[in-house]
Design a protein around this motif. Structure first.
Motif, PDB file in Angstrom:
ATOM      1  N   VAL A 204      85.402 -45.488  50.964  1.00  0.00           N
ATOM      2  CA  VAL A 204      85.304 -45.857  52.379  1.00  0.00           C
ATOM      3  C   VAL A 204      85.807 -47.289  52.510  1.00  0.00           C
ATOM      4  CG1 VAL A 204      83.737 -46.270  54.322  1.00  0.00           C
ATOM      5  CG2 VAL A 204      83.360 -44.312  52.794  1.00  0.00           C
ATOM      6  N   VAL A 205      86.644 -47.527  53.508  1.00  0.00           N
ATOM      7  CA  VAL A 205      87.198 -48.867  53.754  1.00  0.00           C
ATOM      8  C   VAL A 205      86.736 -49.318  55.136  1.00  0.00           C
ATOM      9  CG1 VAL A 205      89.266 -50.284  53.936  1.00  0.00           C
ATOM     10  CG2 VAL A 205      89.214 -48.333  52.339  1.00  0.00           C
ATOM     11  N   VAL A 206      86.049 -50.469  55.167  1.00  0.00           N
ATOM     12  CA  VAL A 206      85.523 -51.013  56.421  1.00  0.00           C
ATOM     13  C   VAL A 206      86.181 -52.363  56.655  1.00  0.00           C
ATOM     14  CG1 VAL A 206      83.461 -51.677  57.709  1.00  0.00           C
ATOM     15  CG2 VAL A 206      83.314 -49.886  55.955  1.00  0.00           C
ATOM     16  N   SER A 207      86.751 -52.559  57.834  1.00  0.00           N
ATOM     17  CA  SER A 207      87.328 -53.859  58.199  1.00  0.00           C
ATOM     18  C   SER A 207      86.507 -54.461  59.321  1.00  0.00           C
ATOM     19  CB  SER A 207      88.784 -53.703  58.647  1.00  0.00           C
ATOM     20  OG  SER A 207      88.884 -52.825  59.752  1.00  0.00           O
ATOM     21  N   GLY A 208      86.467 -55.789  59.372  1.00  0.00           N
ATOM     22  CA  GLY A 208      85.682 -56.426  60.422  1.00  0.00           C
ATOM     23  C   GLY A 208      85.736 -57.933  60.349  1.00  0.00           C
ATOM     24  N   THR A 209      84.946 -58.581  61.169  1.00  0.00           N
ATOM     25  CA  THR A 209      84.887 -60.039  61.237  1.00  0.00           C
ATOM     26  C   THR A 209      83.430 -60.495  61.167  1.00  0.00           C
ATOM     27  OG1 THR A 209      84.832 -59.966  63.658  1.00  0.00           O
ATOM     28  CG2 THR A 209      86.994 -60.183  62.626  1.00  0.00           C
ATOM     29  N   GLY A 210      83.255 -61.816  61.013  1.00  0.00           N
ATOM     30  CA  GLY A 210      81.904 -62.371  60.968  1.00  0.00           C
ATOM     31  C   GLY A 210      81.117 -61.849  59.786  1.00  0.00           C
ATOM     32  N   ASP A 211      79.836 -61.473  60.015  1.00  0.00           N
ATOM     33  CA  ASP A 211      78.958 -60.993  58.942  1.00  0.00           C
ATOM     34  C   ASP A 211      78.957 -59.469  58.851  1.00  0.00           C
ATOM     35  OD1 ASP A 211      78.197 -63.558  58.230  1.00  0.00           O
ATOM     36  OD2 ASP A 211      76.564 -63.613  59.689  1.00  0.00           O
ATOM     37  N   PHE A 212      80.130 -58.860  59.084  1.00  0.00           N
ATOM     38  CA  PHE A 212      80.189 -57.402  59.088  1.00  0.00           C
ATOM     39  C   PHE A 212      79.771 -56.812  57.744  1.00  0.00           C
ATOM     40  CE2 PHE A 212      84.109 -58.045  56.871  1.00  0.00           C
ATOM     41  CZ  PHE A 212      84.380 -56.858  56.197  1.00  0.00           C
ATOM     42  N   ALA A 213      80.124 -57.493  56.622  1.00  0.00           N
ATOM     43  CA  ALA A 213      79.800 -56.953  55.298  1.00  0.00           C
ATOM     44  C   ALA A 213      78.288 -56.877  55.099  1.00  0.00           C
ATOM     45  CB  ALA A 213      80.447 -57.798  54.209  1.00  0.00           C
ATOM     46  N   ALA A 214      77.564 -57.898  55.577  1.00  0.00           N
ATOM     47  CA  ALA A 214      76.105 -57.876  55.467  1.00  0.00           C
ATOM     48  C   ALA A 214      75.521 -56.761  56.313  1.00  0.00           C
ATOM     49  CB  ALA A 214      75.537 -59.227  55.901  1.00  0.00           C
ATOM     50  N   ALA A 215      76.096 -56.541  57.499  1.00  0.00           N
ATOM     51  CA  ALA A 215      75.604 -55.470  58.374  1.00  0.00           C
ATOM     52  C   ALA A 215      75.820 -54.103  57.728  1.00  0.00           C
ATOM     53  CB  ALA A 215      76.306 -55.533  59.729  1.00  0.00           C
ATOM     54  N   VAL A 216      76.977 -53.911  57.088  1.00  0.00           N
ATOM     55  CA  VAL A 216      77.267 -52.635  56.422  1.00  0.00           C
ATOM     56  C   VAL A 216      76.332 -52.434  55.241  1.00  0.00           C
ATOM     57  CG1 VAL A 216      78.988 -51.370  55.072  1.00  0.00           C
ATOM     58  CG2 VAL A 216      79.665 -52.543  57.180  1.00  0.00           C
ATOM     59  N   THR A 217      76.145 -53.491  54.438  1.00  0.00           N
ATOM     60  CA  THR A 217      75.263 -53.398  53.269  1.00  0.00           C
ATOM     61  C   THR A 217      73.842 -53.036  53.681  1.00  0.00           C
ATOM     62  OG1 THR A 217      76.602 -55.046  52.112  1.00  0.00           O
ATOM     63  CG2 THR A 217      74.398 -54.648  51.272  1.00  0.00           C
ATOM     64  N   SER A 218      73.347 -53.644  54.753  1.00  0.00           N
ATOM     65  CA  SER A 218      71.991 -53.349  55.235  1.00  0.00           C
ATOM     66  C   SER A 218      71.888 -51.907  55.710  1.00  0.00           C
ATOM     67  CB  SER A 218      71.626 -54.299  56.382  1.00  0.00           C
ATOM     68  OG  SER A 218      71.581 -55.638  55.925  1.00  0.00           O
ATOM     69  N   ALA A 219      72.900 -51.437  56.418  1.00  0.00           N
ATOM     70  CA  ALA A 219      72.896 -50.067  56.919  1.00  0.00           C
ATOM     71  C   ALA A 219      72.882 -49.061  55.777  1.00  0.00           C
ATOM     72  CB  ALA A 219      74.097 -49.835  57.831  1.00  0.00           C
TER      73      ALA A 219
END
Length: 316
Positions: free
Chosen positions: A256-271
Protein backbone atom coordinates in the motif's frame (compact mmCIF):
# COMPACT_ATOMS: atom_id res chain seq x y z
CA UNK A 1 22.82 41.66 -11.96
CA UNK A 2 23.34 37.98 -12.72
CA UNK A 3 26.37 36.19 -14.15
CA UNK A 4 23.92 35.01 -16.84
CA UNK A 5 20.78 36.86 -17.90
CA UNK A 6 18.40 35.30 -20.42
CA UNK A 7 15.18 37.06 -21.42
CA UNK A 8 12.67 35.80 -23.99
CA UNK A 9 15.12 33.53 -25.83
CA UNK A 10 13.72 32.04 -29.06
CA UNK A 11 15.42 29.62 -31.46
CA UNK A 12 13.83 27.87 -34.44
CA UNK A 13 15.07 25.22 -36.85
CA UNK A 14 12.75 25.36 -39.83
CA UNK A 15 9.29 24.61 -38.46
CA UNK A 16 10.63 23.30 -35.14
CA UNK A 17 10.72 25.70 -32.20
CA UNK A 18 13.61 24.57 -29.99
CA UNK A 19 13.32 27.51 -27.56
CA UNK A 20 10.06 29.35 -27.04
CA UNK A 21 10.55 32.50 -24.96
CA UNK A 22 13.00 31.10 -22.40
CA UNK A 23 13.99 33.37 -19.48
CA UNK A 24 16.19 32.72 -16.42
CA UNK A 25 19.08 34.21 -14.44
CA UNK A 26 22.18 32.69 -12.84
CA UNK A 27 23.81 34.32 -9.82
CA UNK A 28 27.50 34.51 -9.04
CA UNK A 29 28.90 31.51 -7.16
CA UNK A 30 25.91 29.24 -7.77
CA UNK A 31 25.60 25.74 -9.07
CA UNK A 32 22.68 26.35 -11.43
CA UNK A 33 20.93 23.39 -13.03
CA UNK A 34 19.42 23.30 -16.52
CA UNK A 35 17.24 20.20 -16.46
CA UNK A 36 14.90 18.29 -18.69
CA UNK A 37 14.68 15.32 -21.05
CA UNK A 38 16.48 15.03 -24.37
CA UNK A 39 14.77 17.38 -26.81
CA UNK A 40 13.70 19.84 -24.10
CA UNK A 41 15.89 22.68 -25.42
CA UNK A 42 18.77 22.43 -22.94
CA UNK A 43 21.55 22.03 -25.49
CA UNK A 44 20.27 24.81 -27.73
CA UNK A 45 19.97 27.20 -24.76
CA UNK A 46 23.52 26.46 -23.60
CA UNK A 47 24.94 26.81 -27.13
CA UNK A 48 23.31 30.26 -27.30
CA UNK A 49 24.97 31.13 -23.97
CA UNK A 50 28.35 29.96 -25.26
CA UNK A 51 28.00 31.93 -28.49
CA UNK A 52 27.84 28.82 -30.69
CA UNK A 53 24.33 29.58 -31.95
CA UNK A 54 22.59 32.85 -32.70
CA UNK A 55 19.11 33.19 -31.15
CA UNK A 56 16.24 34.32 -33.38
CA UNK A 57 14.86 36.58 -30.65
CA UNK A 58 15.48 37.53 -27.04
CA UNK A 59 18.36 38.92 -25.02
CA UNK A 60 21.34 36.98 -23.66
CA UNK A 61 24.15 38.34 -21.47
CA UNK A 62 26.93 36.17 -20.03
CA UNK A 63 29.41 37.86 -17.68
CA UNK A 64 28.00 41.13 -18.99
CA UNK A 65 28.89 40.22 -22.60
CA UNK A 66 26.88 39.41 -25.72
CA UNK A 67 27.93 35.84 -26.58
CA UNK A 68 27.81 36.43 -30.35
CA UNK A 69 29.22 39.95 -30.56
CA UNK A 70 31.82 39.46 -27.80
CA UNK A 71 32.61 35.80 -28.45
CA UNK A 72 36.41 36.06 -28.28
CA UNK A 73 36.32 37.97 -24.97
CA UNK A 74 33.76 35.58 -23.53
CA UNK A 75 35.69 32.43 -24.43
CA UNK A 76 38.62 33.72 -22.37
CA UNK A 77 36.38 33.71 -19.28
CA UNK A 78 34.32 30.51 -19.58
CA UNK A 79 35.11 26.81 -19.47
CA UNK A 80 33.11 24.07 -21.18
CA UNK A 81 33.14 20.42 -20.14
CA UNK A 82 31.50 18.21 -22.72
CA UNK A 83 30.36 14.61 -22.77
CA UNK A 84 32.91 14.10 -25.55
CA UNK A 85 36.07 16.24 -25.60
CA UNK A 86 36.82 15.76 -29.28
CA UNK A 87 40.38 14.79 -28.33
CA UNK A 88 42.28 12.21 -30.36
CA UNK A 89 42.05 8.88 -28.54
CA UNK A 90 45.84 8.47 -28.70
CA UNK A 91 46.68 11.81 -27.07
CA UNK A 92 48.21 11.59 -23.59
CA UNK A 93 46.62 13.24 -20.55
CA UNK A 94 49.33 15.86 -20.01
CA UNK A 95 49.46 16.59 -23.74
CA UNK A 96 45.70 17.26 -23.70
CA UNK A 97 46.08 19.75 -20.85
CA UNK A 98 49.01 21.45 -22.58
CA UNK A 99 47.01 21.66 -25.81
CA UNK A 100 44.07 23.34 -24.07
CA UNK A 101 46.41 25.62 -22.12
CA UNK A 102 47.81 26.89 -25.44
CA UNK A 103 44.39 28.36 -26.25
CA UNK A 104 44.58 30.91 -23.40
CA UNK A 105 46.75 33.92 -22.61
CA UNK A 106 47.08 33.12 -18.89
CA UNK A 107 46.30 29.44 -18.36
CA UNK A 108 46.64 27.26 -15.30
CA UNK A 109 49.79 25.19 -15.07
CA UNK A 110 49.03 21.68 -16.44
CA UNK A 111 51.15 20.11 -13.70
CA UNK A 112 49.09 21.84 -11.01
CA UNK A 113 45.86 20.60 -12.59
CA UNK A 114 47.20 17.05 -12.78
CA UNK A 115 47.90 17.12 -9.04
CA UNK A 116 44.66 18.93 -8.15
CA UNK A 117 42.48 16.42 -10.01
CA UNK A 118 44.41 13.29 -8.98
CA UNK A 119 45.70 12.60 -12.49
CA UNK A 120 49.44 12.87 -11.88
CA UNK A 121 50.00 9.12 -12.16
CA UNK A 122 48.03 9.14 -15.44
CA UNK A 123 49.90 12.04 -17.05
CA UNK A 124 51.43 9.76 -19.72
CA UNK A 125 48.34 7.59 -20.16
CA UNK A 126 46.45 7.84 -23.43
CA UNK A 127 42.94 9.24 -23.16
CA UNK A 128 41.38 6.03 -24.50
CA UNK A 129 42.93 4.09 -21.59
CA UNK A 130 41.27 6.16 -18.85
CA UNK A 131 38.44 4.80 -16.71
CA UNK A 132 35.12 6.63 -16.71
CA UNK A 133 35.92 8.50 -13.51
CA UNK A 134 39.44 9.41 -14.66
CA UNK A 135 38.08 10.69 -17.98
CA UNK A 136 35.55 12.86 -16.14
CA UNK A 137 38.30 14.36 -13.97
CA UNK A 138 40.28 15.13 -17.12
CA UNK A 139 37.24 16.72 -18.81
CA UNK A 140 36.68 18.99 -15.81
CA UNK A 141 40.38 19.87 -15.59
CA UNK A 142 40.30 20.83 -19.28
CA UNK A 143 37.31 23.10 -18.59
CA UNK A 144 39.26 24.84 -15.82
CA UNK A 145 42.60 25.29 -17.58
CA UNK A 146 41.76 28.83 -18.71
CA UNK A 147 40.98 30.12 -15.18
CA UNK A 148 37.27 30.63 -16.00
CA UNK A 149 34.80 32.66 -13.99
CA UNK A 150 32.01 30.41 -15.27
CA UNK A 151 32.03 26.76 -16.32
CA UNK A 152 29.42 24.70 -18.19
CA UNK A 153 29.27 21.02 -17.24
CA UNK A 154 27.27 19.05 -19.82
CA UNK A 155 25.76 15.85 -18.36
CA UNK A 156 29.01 15.03 -16.53
CA UNK A 157 27.77 11.76 -15.00
CA UNK A 158 26.22 10.15 -18.08
CA UNK A 159 27.39 6.53 -18.35
CA UNK A 160 28.91 6.36 -14.86
CA UNK A 161 27.99 3.80 -12.21
CA UNK A 162 26.54 5.04 -8.87
CA UNK A 163 29.96 5.24 -7.24
CA UNK A 164 31.37 7.19 -10.17
CA UNK A 165 28.40 9.56 -10.17
CA UNK A 166 28.86 10.41 -6.50
CA UNK A 167 32.60 10.92 -6.96
CA UNK A 168 31.86 13.33 -9.81
CA UNK A 169 29.38 15.22 -7.62
CA UNK A 170 32.21 15.88 -5.19
CA UNK A 171 34.36 17.19 -8.03
CA UNK A 172 31.60 19.61 -9.03
CA UNK A 173 31.34 20.88 -5.45
CA UNK A 174 35.11 21.44 -5.51
CA UNK A 175 34.78 23.53 -8.68
CA UNK A 176 32.21 25.78 -7.02
CA UNK A 177 34.27 25.96 -3.82
CA UNK A 178 37.17 27.35 -5.88
CA UNK A 179 35.03 30.41 -6.71
CA UNK A 180 33.77 29.33 -10.14
CA UNK A 181 30.08 29.64 -11.01
CA UNK A 182 28.78 26.33 -12.39
CA UNK A 183 26.01 25.71 -14.91
CA UNK A 184 25.12 22.02 -14.76
CA UNK A 185 23.20 20.54 -17.70
CA UNK A 186 21.52 17.28 -16.71
CA UNK A 187 18.44 15.12 -17.08
CA UNK A 188 19.01 13.41 -13.71
CA UNK A 189 16.66 14.86 -11.10
CA UNK A 190 18.49 13.29 -8.13
CA UNK A 191 21.71 14.92 -9.31
CA UNK A 192 20.09 18.35 -9.51
CA UNK A 193 18.46 17.97 -6.09
CA UNK A 194 21.81 16.99 -4.58
CA UNK A 195 23.98 19.69 -6.19
CA UNK A 196 22.03 22.71 -7.39
CA UNK A 197 21.40 25.92 -5.48
CA UNK A 198 18.77 26.83 -8.06
CA UNK A 199 17.58 25.34 -11.32
CA UNK A 200 15.37 25.75 -14.38
CA UNK A 201 13.22 22.85 -15.59
CA UNK A 202 12.95 22.74 -19.39
CA UNK A 203 10.36 20.87 -21.42
CA UNK A 204 9.38 21.30 -25.08
CA UNK A 205 11.38 24.48 -25.46
CA UNK A 206 9.98 26.27 -22.42
CA UNK A 207 11.08 26.84 -18.83
CA UNK A 208 8.30 25.24 -16.80
CA UNK A 209 9.61 26.49 -13.45
CA UNK A 210 12.76 27.85 -11.83
CA UNK A 211 13.97 28.30 -8.26
CA UNK A 212 15.59 26.28 -5.51
CA UNK A 213 14.92 22.52 -5.54
CA UNK A 214 13.04 22.86 -2.24
CA UNK A 215 10.84 25.68 -3.57
CA UNK A 216 10.00 23.78 -6.76
CA UNK A 217 9.09 20.64 -4.81
CA UNK A 218 6.85 22.65 -2.50
CA UNK A 219 5.27 24.62 -5.36
CA UNK A 220 4.62 21.61 -7.59
CA UNK A 221 3.63 18.98 -5.03
CA UNK A 222 2.83 20.80 -1.81
CA UNK A 223 5.77 19.05 -0.14
CA UNK A 224 4.99 16.08 2.06
CA UNK A 225 6.01 12.54 1.21
CA UNK A 226 5.04 8.91 0.78
CA UNK A 227 4.92 5.83 2.95
CA UNK A 228 4.97 2.35 1.47
CA UNK A 229 4.26 -0.81 3.42
CA UNK A 230 2.95 -4.38 3.23
CA UNK A 231 0.01 -4.91 5.64
CA UNK A 232 -0.12 -8.12 7.68
CA UNK A 233 -3.88 -8.45 7.21
CA UNK A 234 -6.60 -7.45 4.77
CA UNK A 235 -6.93 -3.69 4.66
CA UNK A 236 -9.56 -1.53 3.02
CA UNK A 237 -7.50 1.35 1.65
CA UNK A 238 -10.59 3.56 1.72
CA UNK A 239 -10.25 3.55 5.52
CA UNK A 240 -7.00 5.51 5.14
CA UNK A 241 -8.12 7.98 2.49
CA UNK A 242 -9.95 10.30 4.87
CA UNK A 243 -7.18 10.58 7.47
CA UNK A 244 -5.66 14.02 8.23
CA UNK A 245 -3.01 15.00 5.69
CA UNK A 246 -3.53 11.97 3.43
CA UNK A 247 -3.66 13.00 -0.22
CA UNK A 248 -3.84 9.62 -1.93
CA UNK A 249 -3.86 5.88 -1.27
CA UNK A 250 -3.20 3.15 -3.81
CA UNK A 251 -2.21 -0.49 -4.00
CA UNK A 252 1.01 -1.62 -5.65
CA UNK A 253 0.91 -5.40 -5.72
CA UNK A 254 0.96 -6.57 -2.08
CA UNK A 255 1.98 -3.11 -0.90
CA UNK A 256 0.00 0.00 0.00
CA UNK A 257 1.36 3.43 -0.94
CA UNK A 258 0.07 6.49 0.93
CA UNK A 259 1.00 10.05 -0.05
CA UNK A 260 0.29 13.13 2.01
CA UNK A 261 1.52 16.20 3.85
CA UNK A 262 2.07 17.27 7.46
CA UNK A 263 1.79 14.44 10.03
CA UNK A 264 0.01 12.08 7.65
CA UNK A 265 2.43 9.21 8.43
CA UNK A 266 1.61 9.40 12.15
CA UNK A 267 -2.12 9.44 11.35
CA UNK A 268 -1.76 6.34 9.14
CA UNK A 269 0.36 4.52 11.75
CA UNK A 270 -2.23 5.23 14.46
CA UNK A 271 -5.08 4.05 12.25
CA UNK A 272 -3.30 0.79 11.49
CA UNK A 273 -2.57 0.21 15.18
CA UNK A 274 -6.27 0.68 16.05
CA UNK A 275 -7.11 -1.98 13.47
CA UNK A 276 -4.35 -4.28 14.83
CA UNK A 277 -2.68 -4.30 11.40
CA UNK A 278 1.07 -4.86 11.48
CA UNK A 279 3.25 -3.65 8.61
CA UNK A 280 6.36 -5.00 6.90
CA UNK A 281 8.76 -3.47 4.35
CA UNK A 282 7.93 0.00 5.64
CA UNK A 283 9.53 2.89 3.76
CA UNK A 284 8.86 6.59 4.33
CA UNK A 285 10.16 9.00 1.68
CA UNK A 286 10.06 12.76 1.28
CA UNK A 287 8.68 14.16 -1.96
CA UNK A 288 11.53 14.54 -4.45
CA UNK A 289 12.39 16.63 -7.48
CA UNK A 290 11.29 13.65 -9.58
CA UNK A 291 7.80 14.04 -8.09
CA UNK A 292 7.88 17.77 -8.81
CA UNK A 293 8.89 17.09 -12.42
CA UNK A 294 6.00 14.68 -12.88
CA UNK A 295 3.60 17.22 -11.37
CA UNK A 296 4.92 20.00 -13.63
CA UNK A 297 5.00 18.05 -16.90
CA UNK A 298 2.31 15.43 -16.40
CA UNK A 299 4.80 12.61 -16.92
CA UNK A 300 8.25 11.32 -15.94
CA UNK A 301 11.40 12.47 -17.73
CA UNK A 302 11.63 10.63 -21.06
CA UNK A 303 13.91 10.66 -24.04
CA UNK A 304 12.84 12.65 -27.08
CA UNK A 305 14.45 13.67 -30.36
CA UNK A 306 17.49 15.91 -30.05
CA UNK A 307 16.55 19.56 -29.79
CA UNK A 308 19.15 20.88 -32.21
CA UNK A 309 21.00 19.66 -35.28
CA UNK A 310 24.49 18.42 -34.53
CA UNK A 311 27.35 20.80 -35.24
CA UNK A 312 30.52 18.85 -34.45
CA UNK A 313 32.78 21.71 -35.53
CA UNK A 314 31.30 23.92 -32.79
CA UNK A 315 32.22 21.42 -30.11
CA UNK A 316 35.73 20.59 -31.24
Amino acid sequence: MGIIEVDGLVKRYGGHVALDGVSFEVGEGEIFGILGPNGAGKTTAVECLEGLRAPDAGRVRVLGLDPRRDGDRLRERIGVQLQQTGLPASIRVREALELYASFYRSPRDPGELLAEWDLEDKRRARVRKLSGGQAQRLHIALALVGRPDLVFLDEPTTGLDPRGRRATWELIRRVRASGVTVVLISHFMDEAEELCDRLAVFDRGKVLASGTPEALIEEATGGGGRMRFRPSAELDVADLAGLPGVGGVERSGRHVVVSGTGDFAAAVTSALARRHVLVADLRVEQTSLDDAYVALTGGPPADAPADAPARPSDRA
